[in-house]
Design a protein around this motif. Structure first.
Motif, PDB file in Angstrom:
ATOM      1  N   VAL A 109      -3.732   8.479  -9.117  1.00  0.00           N
ATOM      2  CA  VAL A 109      -3.204   8.418 -10.544  1.00  0.00           C
ATOM      3  C   VAL A 109      -3.231   7.088 -11.119  1.00  0.00           C
ATOM      4  N   THR A 110      -2.353   6.778 -11.963  1.00  0.00           N
ATOM      5  CA  THR A 110      -2.198   5.640 -12.441  1.00  0.00           C
ATOM      6  C   THR A 110      -2.195   4.365 -11.351  1.00  0.00           C
ATOM      7  N   HIS A 111      -2.966   3.303 -11.876  1.00  0.00           N
ATOM      8  CA  HIS A 111      -3.024   1.955 -11.099  1.00  0.00           C
ATOM      9  C   HIS A 111      -3.486   2.354  -9.465  1.00  0.00           C
ATOM     10  N   GLY A 112      -4.475   3.522  -9.329  1.00  0.00           N
ATOM     11  CA  GLY A 112      -4.861   3.736  -8.021  1.00  0.00           C
ATOM     12  C   GLY A 112      -3.821   4.270  -7.129  1.00  0.00           C
ATOM     13  N   LEU A 113      -2.706   4.887  -7.436  1.00  0.00           N
ATOM     14  CA  LEU A 113      -1.809   5.480  -6.538  1.00  0.00           C
ATOM     15  C   LEU A 113      -2.485   6.849  -5.831  1.00  0.00           C
ATOM     16  N   LYS A 114      -2.419   6.794  -4.615  1.00  0.00           N
ATOM     17  CA  LYS A 114      -3.002   8.161  -3.931  1.00  0.00           C
ATOM     18  C   LYS A 114      -2.102   8.856  -3.605  1.00  0.00           C
ATOM     19  N   VAL A 115      -2.241  10.233  -3.781  1.00  0.00           N
ATOM     20  CA  VAL A 115      -1.436  11.360  -3.694  1.00  0.00           C
ATOM     21  C   VAL A 115      -2.187  12.360  -2.880  1.00  0.00           C
ATOM     22  N   TYR A 116      -1.493  12.691  -2.018  1.00  0.00           N
ATOM     23  CA  TYR A 116      -2.006  13.854  -1.137  1.00  0.00           C
ATOM     24  C   TYR A 116      -1.213  15.294  -1.264  1.00  0.00           C
ATOM     25  N   TYR A 117      -1.832  16.264  -2.108  1.00  0.00           N
ATOM     26  CA  TYR A 117      -1.405  17.515  -2.692  1.00  0.00           C
ATOM     27  C   TYR A 117      -1.539  18.390  -1.186  1.00  0.00           C
ATOM     28  N   LEU A 118      -0.945  18.427  -0.493  1.00  0.00           N
ATOM     29  CA  LEU A 118      -1.262  19.268   0.687  1.00  0.00           C
ATOM     30  C   LEU A 118      -1.263  20.735   0.608  1.00  0.00           C
ATOM     31  N   PRO A 119      -2.294  21.600   1.142  1.00  0.00           N
ATOM     32  CA  PRO A 119      -2.230  22.990   0.882  1.00  0.00           C
ATOM     33  C   PRO A 119      -1.330  23.815   1.794  1.00  0.00           C
ATOM     34  N   ILE A 120      -0.206  23.717   1.229  1.00  0.00           N
ATOM     35  CA  ILE A 120       1.092  24.470   1.722  1.00  0.00           C
ATOM     36  C   ILE A 120       1.748  25.081   0.764  1.00  0.00           C
ATOM     37  N   LYS A 121       1.926  26.324   1.159  1.00  0.00           N
ATOM     38  CA  LYS A 121       2.752  27.496   0.193  1.00  0.00           C
ATOM     39  C   LYS A 121       4.117  27.088  -0.206  1.00  0.00           C
ATOM     40  N   VAL A 122       4.444  27.146  -1.512  1.00  0.00           N
ATOM     41  CA  VAL A 122       5.750  26.977  -1.880  1.00  0.00           C
ATOM     42  C   VAL A 122       6.581  28.149  -1.556  1.00  0.00           C
ATOM     43  N   CYS A 123       7.768  28.046  -0.976  1.00  0.00           N
ATOM     44  CA  CYS A 123       8.592  29.174  -0.505  1.00  0.00           C
ATOM     45  C   CYS A 123       9.696  29.352  -1.654  1.00  0.00           C
ATOM     46  N   TYR A 124      10.459  28.555  -1.966  1.00  0.00           N
ATOM     47  CA  TYR A 124      11.609  28.516  -3.047  1.00  0.00           C
ATOM     48  C   TYR A 124      11.696  27.420  -3.930  1.00  0.00           C
ATOM     49  N   ASN A 125      12.070  27.593  -5.180  1.00  0.00           N
ATOM     50  CA  ASN A 125      12.390  26.407  -5.977  1.00  0.00           C
ATOM     51  C   ASN A 125      11.637  25.171  -5.856  1.00  0.00           C
ATOM     52  N   GLN A 126      10.322  25.280  -5.606  1.00  0.00           N
ATOM     53  CA  GLN A 126       9.354  24.283  -5.499  1.00  0.00           C
ATOM     54  C   GLN A 126       9.318  23.633  -4.137  1.00  0.00           C
ATOM     55  N   CYS A 127      10.130  24.188  -3.095  1.00  0.00           N
ATOM     56  CA  CYS A 127      10.089  23.753  -1.877  1.00  0.00           C
ATOM     57  C   CYS A 127       9.168  24.580  -0.898  1.00  0.00           C
ATOM     58  N   ILE A 128       8.595  23.804   0.140  1.00  0.00           N
ATOM     59  CA  ILE A 128       7.949  24.888   1.325  1.00  0.00           C
ATOM     60  C   ILE A 128       8.957  25.378   2.175  1.00  0.00           C
ATOM     61  N   LYS A 146       1.008  -1.328   0.110  1.00  0.00           N
ATOM     62  CA  LYS A 146      -0.087  -0.066   0.071  1.00  0.00           C
ATOM     63  C   LYS A 146       1.004   1.283   0.226  1.00  0.00           C
ATOM     64  N   ILE A 147       0.721   2.002  -0.846  1.00  0.00           N
ATOM     65  CA  ILE A 147       1.409   3.272  -1.189  1.00  0.00           C
ATOM     66  C   ILE A 147       0.527   4.449  -1.353  1.00  0.00           C
ATOM     67  N   VAL A 148       1.056   5.681  -0.383  1.00  0.00           N
ATOM     68  CA  VAL A 148       0.569   6.918  -0.643  1.00  0.00           C
ATOM     69  C   VAL A 148       1.687   7.908  -0.815  1.00  0.00           C
ATOM     70  N   VAL A 149       1.604   8.953  -1.584  1.00  0.00           N
ATOM     71  CA  VAL A 149       2.530   9.858  -1.640  1.00  0.00           C
ATOM     72  C   VAL A 149       2.117  11.228  -1.169  1.00  0.00           C
ATOM     73  N   LEU A 150       2.942  11.951  -0.244  1.00  0.00           N
ATOM     74  CA  LEU A 150       2.695  13.417   0.010  1.00  0.00           C
ATOM     75  C   LEU A 150       3.405  14.106  -0.494  1.00  0.00           C
ATOM     76  N   THR A 151       2.822  15.488  -0.791  1.00  0.00           N
ATOM     77  CA  THR A 151       3.697  16.415  -1.615  1.00  0.00           C
ATOM     78  C   THR A 151       2.853  17.828  -1.493  1.00  0.00           C
ATOM     79  N   HIS A 152       3.505  18.986  -1.948  1.00  0.00           N
ATOM     80  CA  HIS A 152       2.370  20.183  -1.495  1.00  0.00           C
ATOM     81  C   HIS A 152       1.814  20.279  -2.892  1.00  0.00           C
TER      82      HIS A 152
END
Length: 481
Positions: A51-70, A34-40
């Protein structure tokens, strides 16, 4: 096993870390985990997505600070991370990339919750400049709370052990891989005349050696049968466009810009030679994808690149304009000799395999799945150039290159080796709070205040909303293609 992959870098962003996380997650799903992915969140892409094959992705409501990083607060996102990890009943938290602040915070929260933690380092860092010193110190603190670390190359392991002061037995080497079924050769897409296409695919930033590339391109101003195809975007794009204008090579230097990863192969198969000018790399996915498409690879000999491909598939050069130019000339000479050899000697015992032939050979290789030992490369029909004279021998058949890359790197092998790391950390006991406090104090006393605040915040949340009252997320059956 229930595993949570965490990184600031994930699709729709494009890059090596994003591709690694996605492909590893897909292969682990196929193995029954069982795999889940956490990102902003990325713009409008927020919330929970499948996404593909039922991969669950959490796109958390966190603002990006610099270069795609929170922004690395270490405290503000604790309630959200705790809720996701408990809802998904996660056993192992797997963070990716030393640049990812979200990964570091999730690893800390996972340790405070008594979960097992794994970290994969995808980059090499120096020791002299201020940014490297700060990153190294933060990595040292976080790895003191992690059960095990993974590096993508042996030179990457040495670099991580030195800058993070972590014991060698707690670091494993598991390389990246490439989907050779996707990155297949197609010689029909190359120019039918004597034109030679040189392909470059990378982020157009200083670390990728774009300044070196800008110095190499003018050297071919008077070589009218050599064209450049440049894939990627970044702050150094203006420099390349300026060089193109100054040298009047507008019709010979094509700057494609950023493209989706699934379309990179369509550009690679148009080329004969792939050039990588990186100044530092732990493991370069681009050169493996190019070799899988049958291109000759010319690359700077930096970081972990020399251990990625056998010498029959790559020409190495020092990170210097003259050295890179000379290596490209060698690759051009090899290509021309190969064409001349094909004209003089008709194919007698080898035809260009059809798609059905290649699928059959691929199934047979997977059935006999075993990576060749480096010392046996010569037995596969691939010469290992030992001197300058051997480096101008004709190149390998593009389909032979694809076969060789498949035997060296595949995602199934990467996933199985990663599972062995997971099995190992699950057998270890969880860190006690006193052990974590002592580890943080020894490796970065400045961080101890953030850690203590996070610890008490987790305990407060345990009182306010006990773990037994956190509703478990329902698992969605994996979708088979």
């Amino acid at each position: 096993m229930r595993i949570c992959m965490v990184s600031d870098f994930f699709y729709p962003s494009i890059g090596g870390v994003e591709e690694h996380v996605y492909n590893l997650a897909q292969m682990l799903l196929s193995l029954g985990h069982k795999i889940v992915v956490l990102t902003h969140a990325y713009g409008d892409c927020s919330g929970i997505r499948y996404v593909t094959h039922g991969l669950k992705v959490y796109y958390l409501p966190i603002k990006v600070c610099y270069n795609q990083c929170i922004l690395p607060t270490a405290v503000c996102n604790v309630p959200m991370l705790r809720a996701v990890l408990l809802r998904e009943r996660v056993e192992i938290v797997h963070g990716h990339s030393a640049f990812s602040a979200l990964a570091h915070e999730a690893l800390m929260v996972g340790s405070l919750l008594g979960l097992k933690t794994v970290f994969t380092d995808h980059s090499l860092f120096g020791f002299a400049d201020l940014s490297a010193a700060l990153t190294n110190n933060l990595l040292e603190v976080n790895l003191s709370m992690v059960n095990h670390a993974i590096c993508v190359s042996h030179i990457g392991k040495e670099n991580t052990v030195l800058r993070a002061r972590v014991a060698k037995h707690r670091v494993s080497v598991i390389p990246n891989a490439v989907d050779t079924a996707l990155f297949t050769p197609d010689a029909s897409q190359r120019p039918s005349n004597d034109t030679i296409n040189i392909v470059v695919a990378s982020r157009l930033v200083y670390r990728k050696g774009i300044d070196l590339l800008a110095g190499v391109i003018p050297r071919f101003k008077n070589t009218h049968n050599v064209n450049f195809i440049i894939v990627g975007d970044g702050p150094k794009r203006d420099l390349l466009e300026e060089i193109r204008e100054k040298t009047n090579m507008q019709d010979r230097v094509e700057i494609v810009g950023a493209v989706e990863h699934v379309k990179v192969r369509d550009v690679l198969v148009r080329g004969h030679i792939f050039v990588n000018t990186s100044l530092t790399e732990a493991y370069c996915m681009a050169i493996v994808e190019a070799a899988s498409c049958g291109l000759q690879v010319v690359s700077t000999s930096v970081g972990g690149i020399p251990e990625v491909l056998p010498k029959s598939l790559i020409l190495l050069a020092e990170p210097d304009i003259d050295a890179i130019h000379s290596a490209i000339l060698v690759a051009i000479d090899r290509h021309q000799k190969s064409i001349s050899s094909m004209i003089r000697t008709p194919a007698s015992n080898g035809h260009i395999p059809s798609e059905t032939d290649r699928r059959g050979m691929r199934r047979q290789r997977r059935k006999n799945h075993s990576a060749p030992d480096p010392v046996s490369w010569s037995q596969t029909g691939c010469s290992t150039p030992a001197d300058e004279s051997s480096q101008i021998e004709p190149v390998l058949c593009p389909y032979r290159c694809n076969e060789l890359v498949e035997t060296l790197y595949n995602w199934e092998d990467v996933a199985l080796r990663t599972v062995r790391v997971y099995d190992r950390v699950l057998q270890e006991r969880a860190f006690t709070i006193s052990e974590l406090v002592n580890a943080v104090y020894q490796h970065g006393s400045w961080f101890l205040g953030f850690f203590v605040v996070s610890h008490f915040l987790v305990r407060l949340l345990d009182l306010w909303r006990p773990r037994s009252r956190v509703e478990a997320a329902q698992d969605v059956a994996r979708q088979h293609s």
